[in-house]
Structure formats: structure tokens, C-alpha cells
Design an enzyme around this catalytic site. Structure first.
Site, short mmCIF file in Angstrom:
data_model
loop_
_atom_site.label_atom_id
_atom_site.label_comp_id
_atom_site.label_asym_id
_atom_site.label_seq_id
_atom_site.Cartn_x
_atom_site.Cartn_y
_atom_site.Cartn_z
N ARG A 76 18.56 -16.07 -16.17
CA ARG A 76 18.48 -15.86 -17.86
C ARG A 76 19.52 -14.73 -18.23
O ARG A 76 19.92 -15.17 -19.47
CB ARG A 76 17.10 -15.81 -18.00
CG ARG A 76 16.74 -15.77 -19.27
CD ARG A 76 15.13 -16.10 -19.50
NE ARG A 76 14.67 -15.78 -20.86
CZ ARG A 76 13.95 -14.57 -21.32
NH1 ARG A 76 13.71 -13.51 -20.30
NH2 ARG A 76 13.70 -14.62 -22.66
N HIS A 80 21.87 -15.50 -21.38
CA HIS A 80 21.71 -14.57 -22.56
C HIS A 80 23.16 -13.72 -22.96
O HIS A 80 23.46 -13.59 -23.89
CB HIS A 80 20.75 -13.61 -22.48
CG HIS A 80 19.24 -13.99 -22.78
ND1 HIS A 80 18.52 -13.72 -23.95
CD2 HIS A 80 18.63 -15.04 -22.38
CE1 HIS A 80 17.39 -14.59 -24.17
NE2 HIS A 80 17.56 -15.28 -23.04
N ASP A 81 23.68 -13.40 -21.83
CA ASP A 81 25.10 -12.82 -22.01
C ASP A 81 26.02 -13.74 -22.77
O ASP A 81 26.80 -13.37 -23.48
CB ASP A 81 25.51 -12.37 -20.52
CG ASP A 81 26.82 -11.46 -20.83
OD1 ASP A 81 27.07 -10.91 -21.86
OD2 ASP A 81 27.74 -11.48 -20.00
N ASP A 88 30.50 -11.24 -21.80
CA ASP A 88 31.12 -10.28 -21.57
C ASP A 88 30.37 -8.88 -21.28
O ASP A 88 30.57 -7.83 -21.68
CB ASP A 88 31.98 -9.72 -22.71
CG ASP A 88 30.77 -9.54 -23.91
OD1 ASP A 88 29.60 -9.88 -23.46
OD2 ASP A 88 31.26 -9.06 -25.00
N SER A 90 27.82 -7.95 -22.75
CA SER A 90 27.16 -7.21 -23.55
C SER A 90 25.75 -6.94 -23.59
O SER A 90 25.00 -6.09 -24.10
CB SER A 90 27.65 -7.70 -25.10
OG SER A 90 27.27 -9.21 -25.11
N ASN A 108 11.27 -9.26 -29.04
CA ASN A 108 11.90 -8.81 -27.73
C ASN A 108 12.31 -10.12 -26.84
O ASN A 108 11.40 -10.95 -26.80
CB ASN A 108 10.59 -8.19 -27.32
CG ASN A 108 10.86 -7.16 -26.24
OD1 ASN A 108 11.99 -7.40 -25.50
ND2 ASN A 108 10.06 -5.95 -26.17
N PRO A 175 19.30 -20.00 -28.20
CA PRO A 175 18.29 -20.83 -28.67
C PRO A 175 16.95 -20.36 -28.46
O PRO A 175 16.68 -19.84 -27.40
CB PRO A 175 18.63 -22.02 -27.50
CG PRO A 175 19.99 -21.65 -27.01
CD PRO A 175 20.14 -20.28 -27.39
N HIS A 205 14.84 -24.60 -16.22
CA HIS A 205 13.41 -24.17 -16.29
C HIS A 205 12.50 -24.79 -15.13
O HIS A 205 11.24 -24.82 -15.11
CB HIS A 205 12.78 -24.67 -17.79
CG HIS A 205 13.33 -24.09 -18.96
ND1 HIS A 205 13.07 -24.52 -20.17
CD2 HIS A 205 13.41 -22.72 -18.78
CE1 HIS A 205 13.44 -23.50 -20.95
NE2 HIS A 205 13.90 -22.28 -20.18
N THR A 206 13.46 -25.34 -13.97
CA THR A 206 12.70 -25.67 -12.82
C THR A 206 12.27 -24.45 -12.05
O THR A 206 11.44 -24.59 -11.27
CB THR A 206 13.53 -26.37 -12.07
OG1 THR A 206 12.89 -26.72 -10.77
CG2 THR A 206 14.88 -25.75 -11.78
N ASP A 253 7.59 -24.79 -14.32
CA ASP A 253 7.50 -26.04 -13.65
C ASP A 253 6.42 -25.75 -12.58
O ASP A 253 6.50 -25.61 -11.65
CB ASP A 253 9.10 -26.16 -12.97
CG ASP A 253 9.01 -27.52 -12.36
OD1 ASP A 253 8.20 -28.39 -12.25
OD2 ASP A 253 10.18 -27.68 -11.46
N ASP A 261 14.84 -27.70 -8.17
CA ASP A 261 14.92 -29.23 -7.95
C ASP A 261 14.78 -29.97 -9.29
O ASP A 261 14.76 -29.27 -10.40
CB ASP A 261 13.73 -29.37 -6.99
CG ASP A 261 12.42 -28.80 -7.58
OD1 ASP A 261 12.26 -28.87 -8.85
OD2 ASP A 261 11.37 -28.70 -6.69
#
Ligand SMILES: *[C@@H]1O[C@H](CO)[C@@H](O)[C@H](O)[C@H]1NC(C)=O
Ligand SMILES: *[C@@H]1O[C@H](CO)[C@@H](O)[C@H](O)[C@H]1NC(C)=O
Ligand SMILES: *[C@@H]1O[C@H](CO)[C@@H](O)[C@H](O)[C@H]1NC(C)=O
Ligand SMILES: *[C@@H]1O[C@H](CO)[C@@H](O)[C@H](O)[C@H]1NC(C)=O
Ligand SMILES: *[C@@H]1O[C@H](CO)[C@@H](O)[C@H](O)[C@H]1NC(C)=O
Ligand SMILES: *[C@@H]1O[C@H](CO)[C@@H](O)[C@H](O)[C@H]1NC(C)=O
Ligand SMILES: *[C@@H]1O[C@H](CO)[C@@H](O)[C@H](O)[C@H]1NC(C)=O
Length: 335
Positions: A76, A80-81, A88, A90, A108, A175, A205-206, A253, A261
Site C-alpha cells: 500500500r 500511495h506513493d 518519488d 514523497s 488519516n 482513490p 485486496h487479496t 479477503d 491469490d
């Protein structure tokens, strides 16, 4: 080749698998890929830091052997980067006087794993000081985290440089778990990522968990509009997440949240997606078709292949190369 010296020294089976796939990646790298188009190359540090990938993998595997639940947060972090200011690093910068950084944005982000990145970076700095960017470390760590939870290896092109700024007000580009399909698609497209990348990367999200606070509005203030959560699953989630609960978490999951998977797609196909953004994949013909076809056991290998390819695309978003940015000494502060 120096890498083979290491192979003899560190003759572990997993490392062998890593290296043989890495060599395969080198062969593949002559084929044009999004990463190459952005000026990145597989094995960019082959002269300046030849043992980089071994150092990263050995650090990530020893950490994840102790704390397997960190695999999802490490994946994640890279996501997010890349979605804010490109890949980069950040996301790793601390806030400074007068500037709130991405990692301290509200709402948060509940990101974790910064300590792992710092630990890996320290090991890499010891071997090759001032050479390897934090942005590349994020990309390698994310890949190795997926490999550690039995996902498939993909070659990570490197050569990214680290950005100099991080602004909390730019995290709106991420998102949200409540996003509908239109918003999801347009957010991915604004990063040059396709509808297929959206449905494939949602497959992340597995693994991992969500805090009840991110889904309680779905459980207790359900408008009943659109494709609803499966009733039985809704009842089950309600027994786990009490109203206003901010400490408990649910598996993204269920039953398979520590293994990479396709069971995530089986869950979503049965309207057991934890987030609105998971459920939303059933509301567009392309994403729905992918979810339904990968809800079958047979498509696991294809998903693994797709996931690597979409990660390669995501990891190329807005990268800094050449003399842009810098190579940070510490990932949480600019030099
Ligand atoms: C090192 O990488 C460069 C380009 O990144 C490539 O031209 C060269 O063949 C590589 N050398 C080895 C030994 O892999
Ligand atoms: C960045 O912030 C974290 C805590 O938020 C702290 O542990 C770390 O030392 C800081 N980094 C630097 C280089 O000061
Ligand atoms: C934000 O997240 C950090 C850890 O990720 C946590 O320590 C902090 O309490 C959170 N802040 C709020 C306002 O939720
Ligand atoms: C975000 O914050 C930075 C630093 O405070 C500022 O320079 C920039 O204009 C802001 N951007 C937006 C879109 O508000
Ligand atoms: C999707 O969400 C956006 C932003 O919240 C909203 O403006 C739009 O109307 C929604 N679209 C649909 C089809 O619900
Ligand atoms: C419940 O949902 C409705 C519609 O989405 C919203 O307007 C309302 O503020 C929500 N109430 C609470 C308590 O969350
Ligand atoms: C939960 O929070 C809402 C406001 O956000 C409040 O109205 C309600 O009483 C709270 N419920 C419980 C059980 O604490």
C-alpha cells in the site's frame, strides 16, 4: 556475474527462485514496457549497487517472517506513493515546520511500514552509500512483500529519484474506499492507468485488513442503493464491527487475507467486497467480466501475470529520472 557469487554464499531456495526470475526479467527487459518508456531499467544499479536486490529481499523476508501482516501495508505504501506526485517517495517525507506532508494528511491515511523502509534503506546505504533512491526501495519492497505472501515475482525496473516535496493537500488524488466506478476509472486514467489496471490492482485486496471505521457507514447506514452487500455477509460484518468501533479490523479477503491469490475476486463476485470500491467493480462491464472470470480457480496464473504487469505500469507513474530530484540519504527527510 557478481550476483552468482552471492548466490553461492546465500544458497537459500527462495533466493534462488528470486534470482532465476530476475535473470528472466533481464531477458524480458528488451521488450518495450511502460517502465522503459519512462527511462527506468531493470538492474539499473548493476554496477553501482550489485547486491541491492539481495539486500532488500533478505531484509524484507526476515521482517515478514516475523510480522507477516506487514505485507499489505508495504504494498500500500508504494501505491500511495505513486498516486500522489508519482513514484518519488514523497509519501515517506516527514512534515516540517510550516508544511504538512502526505503521510500526515487528513483523513488519516493509517499507513504503516515506514520503519521497514527505514531499516531496508539503512542496510542499502551501508553497502552502497548515496546511490539507491527511496522510491526504488519502495518499489522493490512492494514486489518482495508480494512474493513473500506467495504472489508471483515480476522484474522491477529501477532508476527512480526521490522528490523534494510532499504536500498533504495532494492526497485527494488517492482513490477512496467509498469511490464509485466512474471516480475510480477517472482517477486511474489520470495516472495513465487503464480500466484493466484498476480491476487487477484492486486484487491487492487479496491481502490485508481494514479497520471497522472505514466500513461502519456501510453496515449501519446502508441506503440499499446499487449492488448491496450480501445479506449474510452484512450480518457477519455487523457482529465484528460494532457501531463507532475504531479498533477492530476485518480481513479484506476473509479466510485468505495472508495469501496472494484470486479468492478476492470470488468474494467480490458473491457481493462480499468489503469496500464500496470493491463492490463497484461489478458495475462496469469490463471490471465485472474480469472479476467473474477470475472468480474461477483456473485463472490464478493469469491474475499473477496481470498483477505484475499492472504493478510495472503503476511503478512508472510520474517518476523522476536522470538529474531530477535527488537520492535521499534518509527516506523521511530531504538531504
Ligand atoms: C547493466 O545494466 C546496463 C543497463 O542498465 C546494461 O547495459 C548492462 O548490460 C548491464 N550489465 C550486466 C552485467 O547486467
Ligand atoms: C520522521 O518522523 C518519524 C516519526 O513520525 C521519526 O521517527 C523519524 O525519526 C523522523 N525522521 C527524521 C529523519 O527525523
Ligand atoms: C494517524 O495515524 C497514526 C498512525 O498511523 C496514529 O498514530 C494517529 O493517532 C492517527 N491520527 C488520527 C487523528 O487518527
Ligand atoms: C498545497 O500546499 C502547498 C504548500 O502549502 C501549496 O504550495 C500548494 O499551492 C497547495 N496546492 C493546492 C492545490 O492547494
Ligand atoms: C460517483 O461519485 C462522484 C463523486 O462522489 C459523483 O459526483 C458521481 O455522481 C457518482 N456517479 C455515479 C454514477 O453515482
Ligand atoms: C447516512 O447516510 C446518508 C446518505 O448517504 C447521509 O446523508 C447521512 O449523513 C448518514 N448518516 C450518518 C449518521 O452517517
Ligand atoms: C456513534 O456515534 C454517533 C455520532 O457519530 C452517535 O450519535 C451515536 O450515539 C454513537 N453510538 C454509540 C453506540 O456510541
Amino acid at each position: 556475474m557478481r550476483v552468482s557469487d552471492h548466490l553461492i554464499k546465500m544458497a537459500s531456495r527462495t533466493l534462488f527462485v528470486l534470482l532465476s526470475t530476475l535473470a528472466f526479467g533481464l531477458v524480458l527487459s528488451s521488450v518495450s514496457r511502460p517502465a522503459e518508456a519512462q527511462g527506468l531499467t531493470v538492474n539499473f544499479y548493476n554496477k553501482t549497487c550489485p547486491s541491492l536486490e539481495l539486500i532488500v529481499f533478505s531484509e524484507v523476508s526476515s521482517i515478514l517472517n516475523l510480522v507477516p501482516s506487514l505485507a499489505a501495508p508495504l504494498l500500500r505504501l508504494h501505491f500511495h506513493d505513486c498516486f500522489v506526485r508519482g513514484c518519488d517517495a514523497s509519501v515517506l517525507l516527514n512534515s516540517t515546520e510550516g508544511n504538512v506532508a502526505e503521510k500526515d494528511a487528513t483523513p488519516n491515511l493509517s499507513l504503516r511500514g515506514f520503519g521497514v523502509i527505514d531499516r531496508v534503506k539503512a542496510k542499502v546505504e551501508k553497502a552502497c552509500p548515496g546511490v539507491v533512491s527511496c522510491a526504488d526501495i519502495l518499489a522493490l519492497v512492494a514486489r518482495d512483500a508480494v512474493v513473500m505472501v506467495r504472489g508471483k515475482f515480476w522484474p522491477v525496473a529501477t532508476g527512480r529519484r526521490d522528490g523534494l516535496v510532499s504536500f498533504s493537500n495532494e492526497t485527494y488524488q488517492l482513490p477512496q474506499p467509498t469511490a464509485n466506478i466512474t471516480t475510480l476509472i477517472s482517477m486511474f486514467q489520470s495516472k495513465g492507468l487503464s480500466v484493466k489496471d484498476l480491476v487487477v490492482l484492486s486484487g491487492a485486496h487479496t491481502i490485508g485488513i481494514s479497520h471497522c471505521s472505514s466500513i461502519n457507514h456501510r453496515l449501519y447506514n446502508f441506503t440499499g442503493k446499487g449492488p448491496a452487500l450480501h445479506q449474510e455477509y452484512l450480518s457477519k460484518l455487523r457482529t465484528i464491527c460494532k457501531p463507532n468501533d475504531t479498533v477492530t479490523f476485518v480481513e479484506m479477503d476473509p479466510g485468505s487475507f495472508r495469501t496472494f491469490d484470486t479468492s478476492y475476486y470470488r468474494g467480490v463476485s458473491k457481493r462480499r467486497g468489503v469496500f464500496e470500491s470493491d463492490e463497484a467493480l461489478l458495475t462496469h462491464p469490463l471490471t465485472k467480466a474480469y472479476v467473474l472470470s477470475h472468480a474461477g480457480e483456473a485463472s490464478q496464473a493469469e491474475f499473477m501475470e496481470d498483477f505484475g504487469n499492472s504493478m510495472i505500469s503503476m511503478a512508472s507513474v510520474g517518476v523522476l529520472t536522470g538529474s531530477a530530484g535527488e537520492i535521499r540519504k534518509k527516506c523521511s527527510v530531504i538531504n
